[in-house]
Scaffold this motif. Structure first.
Motif: not given
Length: 115
Positions: A77-105
């Motif tokens: 919204r403020v026109g800032a660079d979002v590359a690092l924020a999006k990378q962090a989001l991707a890490n959090f989303e992947e971690l969520h999937q890892v944790l779901l997989g870990c629970r299944q394991t």
């Protein structure tokens, strides 16, 4: 060591692996951390304890995803660079999937062939 001490150390290890997975971008290191996370989660005694531990981390990861999405939107919204924020989001989303997989394991370890 008594059970409570081992449980405390195990949770600290899981906290460490989760924290590192939130920030690490190297695929090789992430893979190693994911394996260590699964191994540590499987060390807890009863199935109910292991599942509850994973459920707590899954809820936290879901909350982090929501917060990070808000952060990305705010930066956009403020026109800032979002590359690092999006990378962090991707890490959090992947971690969520890892944790779901870990629970299944964890569940699969208890009841092979089901899950």
């Amino acid at each position: 060591m008594d059970h409570l001490s081992l449980e405390f150390i195990g949770r600290q290890n899981i906290d460490l692996f989760v924290s590192q997975l939130e920030l690490e971008s190297d695929a090789r290191l992430r893979s190693s951390l994911q394996r260590r996370l699964v191994d540590e989660a499987n060390r807890f005694g009863r199935l109910s304890e292991r599942v509850e531990v994973m459920d707590q981390y899954i809820r936290r990861a879901g909350t982090r995803i929501i917060e990070q999405k808000r952060c990305v939107e705010k930066l956009q919204r403020v026109g800032a660079d979002v590359a690092l924020a999006k990378q962090a989001l991707a890490n959090f989303e992947e971690l969520h999937q890892v944790l779901l997989g870990c629970r299944q394991t964890v569940l699969g370890t208890h009841n092979p062939g089901h899950g």
